[in-house]
Structures are given as C-alpha cells and as structure tokens.
Design an enzyme around this catalytic site. Structure first.
Site, PDB file in Angstrom:
ATOM      1  NE  ARG A  48      -1.580 -37.126 -20.318  1.00  0.00           N
ATOM      2  CZ  ARG A  48      -1.076 -38.205 -20.899  1.00  0.00           C
ATOM      3  NH1 ARG A  48      -1.697 -39.257 -20.580  1.00  0.00           N
ATOM      4  NH2 ARG A  48       0.104 -38.167 -21.761  1.00  0.00           N
ATOM      5  CB  THR A  49      -3.172 -30.432 -21.678  1.00  0.00           C
ATOM      6  OG1 THR A  49      -2.271 -30.881 -20.755  1.00  0.00           O
ATOM      7  CG2 THR A  49      -3.528 -29.064 -21.434  1.00  0.00           C
ATOM      8  CE  LYS A  77       4.822 -19.471 -44.289  1.00  0.00           C
ATOM      9  NZ  LYS A  77       3.326 -19.058 -44.602  1.00  0.00           N
ATOM     10  NE  ARG A  98       1.486 -28.700 -22.783  1.00  0.00           N
ATOM     11  CZ  ARG A  98       1.161 -29.891 -22.378  1.00  0.00           C
ATOM     12  NH1 ARG A  98       1.761 -31.011 -22.923  1.00  0.00           N
ATOM     13  NH2 ARG A  98       0.417 -29.830 -21.312  1.00  0.00           N
ATOM     14  CG  HIS A 127       0.320 -27.962 -16.892  1.00  0.00           C
ATOM     15  ND1 HIS A 127      -0.898 -27.739 -17.358  1.00  0.00           N
ATOM     16  CD2 HIS A 127       0.796 -29.317 -17.355  1.00  0.00           C
ATOM     17  CE1 HIS A 127      -1.359 -28.447 -18.268  1.00  0.00           C
ATOM     18  NE2 HIS A 127      -0.415 -29.491 -18.461  1.00  0.00           N
TER      19      HIS A 127
HETATM   20  N1   CP Z   1      -0.557 -33.832 -17.998  1.00  0.00           N
HETATM   21  C1   CP Z   1      -0.361 -33.318 -19.193  1.00  0.00           C
HETATM   22  O1   CP Z   1       0.021 -32.204 -19.418  1.00  0.00           O
HETATM   23  O2   CP Z   1      -0.276 -34.262 -20.370  1.00  0.00           O
HETATM   24  P1   CP Z   1      -0.161 -34.047 -21.624  1.00  0.00           P
HETATM   25  O3   CP Z   1       1.293 -33.498 -21.832  1.00  0.00           O
HETATM   26  O4   CP Z   1      -0.411 -35.196 -22.446  1.00  0.00           O
HETATM   27  O5   CP Z   1      -1.030 -32.884 -21.985  1.00  0.00           O
END
Ligand code: CP
Length: 303
Positions: A48-49, A77, A98, A127
């Site tokens: 999603r993100t 590396k 992320r 998040h």
């Molecule tokens: N909600 C969320 O962060 O989903 P993903 O891990 O798929 O990005």
C-alpha cells in the site's frame, strides 16, 4: 515542514489544510508536479504505502524512481544509510523511505538535501502517513473531529501505525482511547505519557467485548510475525483478537472498523460486507492524502 519524520509535527490547523486539499483530489489528476521526481526507497516489504505514494506522484504528473532492499542496492555491499541518502537526494526531489530500524527516518532527514517522508521506521518507530490516512478516514466517516472513542486492538507494542495514530489523536478534544491487547503487546509507556500530557483519556483491557457497544472506531491491527521474533510467542498471540461477522454485528450503529492492512486473519472475510467495514475504503483515502502531502512538500501550481 521540510521532512515528515513523526506525526507530532502536525497541528490541527495543518491537518485540516492537508485534508481539505486531499478531498479536492478525489477522482482528480493534474500535472502540477510535472518534472518532479520521487524516490521510493523501501528497505522493508510494502504494497500500500509504496504503490500509493507512486500512484499519487504519477497522478500529479511527477515521476518515480524506486529502490528495494535485497541484493539490488549498494546496501548489500555495506553502504551506510547516510551515504545512500546523500546520493539519492541528488537524484530525486523527495524521498519516501521505509526502513527496519527505529529512528532511521530521523537519521535520513539529518543528511538529506530533499524532503524525507517516513514511510515506516522500525517496529517501535512511526508511520505518520498511515496515521494521516487513518485520521482522514475516521473524520470523514464519522463526520466530526472531536469527542471520538477509538479502540486500538491487538498488537500495540510492535506496531508503528498504532503508535502514530495514538499520537495524532492527542491533537483533538474529548478523545478517549481503549487499548485492547494482551499484556505482552500492550502500548508502550512513551505513548501513554504523551496522551496523559495531552489530556486524552486512555484505558487498557484484555477483553475486546467491553468496547463493542461504546467504541466509535475499532482499529484492528496485525500480529506482525516479522516483529515478534519468537515463534512460540507469535503462535500464542495470533488469533487472540479476531473480528468476525458476529463481533462486527455487535458494534454500535455508525461505528467503523479500520485496519492499516495487510490483514492476516484478524478480520474474517465475511466482515467485508458489514456496514461497519471501511478498511478498503480507507485505502482509497490514503491515495488522496498522499497526493495532498506530496503537493504540500513539493509545491507547484494546481493546474
Ligand atoms: N499499511 C501499510 O503500511 O501497508 P504496506 O505495508 O503494504 O505498505
């Protein structure tokens, strides 16, 4: 705001402005970020993100370059995060990142010449863009900003999205939070202390049934196998809090079930047709919230 590292950077006014812009993007596309490049830098898996940031950028006329964890980047590396960011910030106008380490977004922001957007850092980090879309969903579906009872259920300790949502709720009035979890996965003390300082009433229980008739929002979470390293503990926690159709049907009228997703059995498929289920609609809200965020960070004229 140059970087978005943690959700506390927002206040009510800036959230309201962002959400107004997000609503204006519903079903819309424009070319206002034409020529801008987003680097989607994902050291951890994401559906999603990552894809919603990419889709948001493309819908605003911009472009996306991507890098994943694994053998394809120079992380393999031994390149440091800081060196990677110093390089990638010369290729892109913003970086959505992320990373598996709590605090990594702040480290990236400290060395980046372009905006860093924290797309999830570590199991006890944050998040923030998930919290923004969760809050947008709550306010839009309930039609109000204050006086909301949110029950956050399941994995509260090792779940950055639950931490960020708790923080953002502290910006509003007459809010209450019930943390529903086993003692092992209880919400961490730093979040509880923040809520106390911001006069948000919170309580804890192990019994989900106690909130079904009072909560306006049930925020279900996943027992994240990747963050609970001990298999025995994972098996003990998994399946402890499941929302099935019977549970959903016991909720009060107008209450909603949300979930950051992915779900791994903690909401059964037959709940999807319940009037309380808004977790797939929430995904669509996430797209317009991320469009609004990119537009806010990268500027450009609305065409
Ligand atoms: N909600 C969320 O962060 O989903 P993903 O891990 O798929 O990005």
């Amino acid at each position: 705001m140059k970087h978005l590292v943690e959700i506390q950077q927002f206040d009510r006014a800036s959230i309201q402005k962002l959400f107004k812009l997000a609503s204006s993007y519903e079903g819309q596309r424009d070319e206002s970020l034409k020529g801008k490049i987003l680097a989607a830098l994902f050291y951890e898996p994401s559906t999603r993100t990552r894809l919603s940031f990419s889709s948001a950028m493309l819908r605003l006329g911009g472009s996306v370059i991507t890098m994943e964890s694994g053998g394809t980047s120079s992380q393999a590396k031994g390149e440091t995060l800081e060196d990677s960011i110093k390089v990638i910030s010369q290729y892109a106008d913003a970086i959505a990142m992320r990373h598996q380490e709590t605090g990594s977004a702040a480290r990236a922001a400290a060395v980046s010449s372009v905006p860093i957007v924290n797309a999830g850092d570590g199991n006890m980090g944050q998040h923030p863009t998930q919290a923004l879309l969760d809050l947008y969903t709550i306010q839009r579906e309930l039609g109000r900003e204050d006086g909301i009872h949110v029950a956050i259920v399941g994995n509260l300790r090792y779940y950055r999205a639950a931490r960020s949502l708790s923080y953002i709720l502290g910006k509003y009035k007459d809010m209450s939070i019930t943390f529903v979890s086993s003692p092992e996965l209880a919400m961490a003390d730093d979040v509880k202390a923040y809520l106390k300082r911001h006069r948000v009433k919170w309580t804890e229980t192990q019994d989900m049934n106690t909130v079904l008739q009072s909560a306006d929002v049930i925020y279900q979470t996943r027992i994240a196998k990747e963050w609970i390293k001990n298999d025995e503990e994972y098996e003990k926690q998994r399946g402890r809090y499941v929302i099935d159709r019977e549970v959903a049907d016991s909720m009060k009228d107008g209450a909603i079930i949300i979930h950051p997703l992915p779900r791994i059995g903690e909401i059964t498929d037959d709940v999807d047709t319940s009037p309380h289920a808004v977790y797939f609609k929430q995904v669509g809200y996430g797209l317009i919230v991320r469009m609004a965020l990119l537009k806010t960070l990268l500027g450009g004229k609305k065409s």
